[in-house]
Each structure stands twice: as structure tokens, then as C-alpha cells.
Design a protein around this motif. Structure first.
Motif, PDB file in Angstrom:
ATOM      1  N   GLY A 281     -88.921 -43.883 -38.004  1.00 34.68           N
ATOM      2  CA  GLY A 281     -89.863 -43.503 -38.666  1.00 34.68           C
ATOM      3  C   GLY A 281     -91.049 -43.453 -37.918  1.00 34.68           C
ATOM      4  N   ALA A 282     -91.723 -42.617 -37.555  1.00 40.73           N
ATOM      5  CA  ALA A 282     -93.116 -42.309 -36.848  1.00 40.73           C
ATOM      6  C   ALA A 282     -94.058 -43.442 -37.368  1.00 40.73           C
ATOM      7  CB  ALA A 282     -93.402 -41.026 -36.516  1.00 40.73           C
ATOM      8  N   ARG A 283     -94.214 -43.517 -38.902  1.00 43.17           N
ATOM      9  CA  ARG A 283     -95.004 -44.046 -39.525  1.00 43.17           C
ATOM     10  C   ARG A 283     -94.804 -45.431 -39.833  1.00 43.17           C
ATOM     11  NH1 ARG A 283     -95.083 -38.810 -43.571  1.00 43.17           N
ATOM     12  NH2 ARG A 283     -96.562 -37.739 -42.519  1.00 43.17           N
ATOM     13  N   THR A 284     -93.495 -45.837 -39.406  1.00 44.95           N
ATOM     14  CA  THR A 284     -92.943 -47.173 -39.589  1.00 44.95           C
ATOM     15  C   THR A 284     -92.789 -48.042 -38.511  1.00 44.95           C
ATOM     16  OG1 THR A 284     -90.667 -46.407 -39.723  1.00 44.95           O
ATOM     17  CG2 THR A 284     -91.916 -46.541 -41.760  1.00 44.95           C
ATOM     18  N   ILE A 285     -92.769 -47.584 -37.211  1.00 47.22           N
ATOM     19  CA  ILE A 285     -92.496 -48.227 -36.028  1.00 47.22           C
ATOM     20  C   ILE A 285     -93.382 -47.602 -34.940  1.00 47.22           C
ATOM     21  CG2 ILE A 285     -90.509 -46.539 -35.448  1.00 47.22           C
ATOM     22  CD1 ILE A 285     -89.088 -48.849 -34.409  1.00 47.22           C
TER      23      ILE A 285
END
Length: 146
Positions: free
Chosen positions: A108-112
Motif C-alpha cells: 500500500g503506497a499510502r501505508t508503507i
């Protein structure tokens, strides 16, 4: 080194490009199956491309990136023979390979962050499946429900 199939949606594009550059610098062959733009696209279209590449043997492993990694994993896992997992760290990467014989790593680009994702991906690619009791369980994944 390994041939890998890689794809993202628009939200995952920057992380996908960072992972691709690092993997190629390490000597991997990366088949980039899209997207190539920040224009809004539908993540299932790209998850299917990677799942089909892995299931057909074009690549032993796939990498998928979207906003959370969840939609990509859900779509990829609908394909027989695909075992996709959303990864957040190296422990998950090691265990999903060793125990579940996962063949698609989702991020997840928004989570990691890119460094954490790359560390997890390196561990994912380097960890063999342990087999044994885990092989019996993995074999049951594609069995029909009921």
C-alpha cells in the motif's frame, strides 16, 4: 537473478517506480505491466495482469501496489495458484513465504514507505517455502469450498 512481474494503479505508481528501479539495479528483470501514468485507473485490471503472468509461469513472483495493497491482493487471490499477501514489514514477508508459499507481494503506497517496502520485498524474494506441514495447508487453499 529473478524475473518479476510488477504493476500498480495510479495511487501506487510512485512506489512501483521506486521498487522497479531498485530491483533492476540489483539485477532482476522486471516486467512492468502498468500503469504508467498518474491518471485514475481501475486496480483490478492491473492485478489480473500480474496474477496471469505468475499463474502462467512467465514470472515466479509478482508485485502489486495500490493505495493500501488490499484491493490488489483481493483481486489477485481470485486466480487459482495465486497466493497474494499485503506486506507491511520483513516479518510478514518472511512468514508469508515460509509458511504460505506466497507468490505475489502487495504493498500500500499510502501505508508503507519505499525503504520499508523494499526491505520487505527483498526478504520475500529471498525466503524459501518451508514445505512440510505448511505444504499440506497450502495445497488446501485452491480446493473448492464445502
Amino acid at each position: 537473478m529473478t524475473t518479476l512481474s510488477l504493476a500498480s494503479d495510479h495511487a501506487g505508481l510512485p512506489l512501483k517506480l521506486a521498487l522497479k528501479a531498485a530491483l533492476e539495479a540489483e539485477g532482476h528483470t522486471v516486467n512492468d505491466l502498468g500503469t504508467d501514468s498518474a491518471e485514475s485507473v481501475d486496480y483490478p485490471d492491473f492485478a489480473r495482469k500480474v496474477a496471469e503472468a505468475v499463474a502462467s509461469g512467465q514470472a515466479p513472483f509478482g508485485i502489486l501496489v495500490c493505495g493500501t495493497g488490499i484491493g490488489m491482493a483481493m483481486t489477485a487471490n481470485r486466480h487459482p495458484g495465486i497466493r497474494a499477501a499485503v506486506l507491511h514489514d520483513t516479518t510478514e514477508a518472511r512468514l508469508t513465504r515460509a509458511h504460505n508459499d506466497a507468490n505475489v507481494a502487495c504493498f500500500g503506497a499510502r501505508t508503507i514507505g519505499a525503504e520499508t517496502a523494499l526491505d520487505a520485498l527483498r526478504v520475500f524474494l529471498a525466503t524459501p517455502h518451508e514445505g512440510g506441514r505448511h505444504a499440506r495447508r497450502v495445497a488446501k487453499i485452491d480446493q473448492p469450498a464445502g
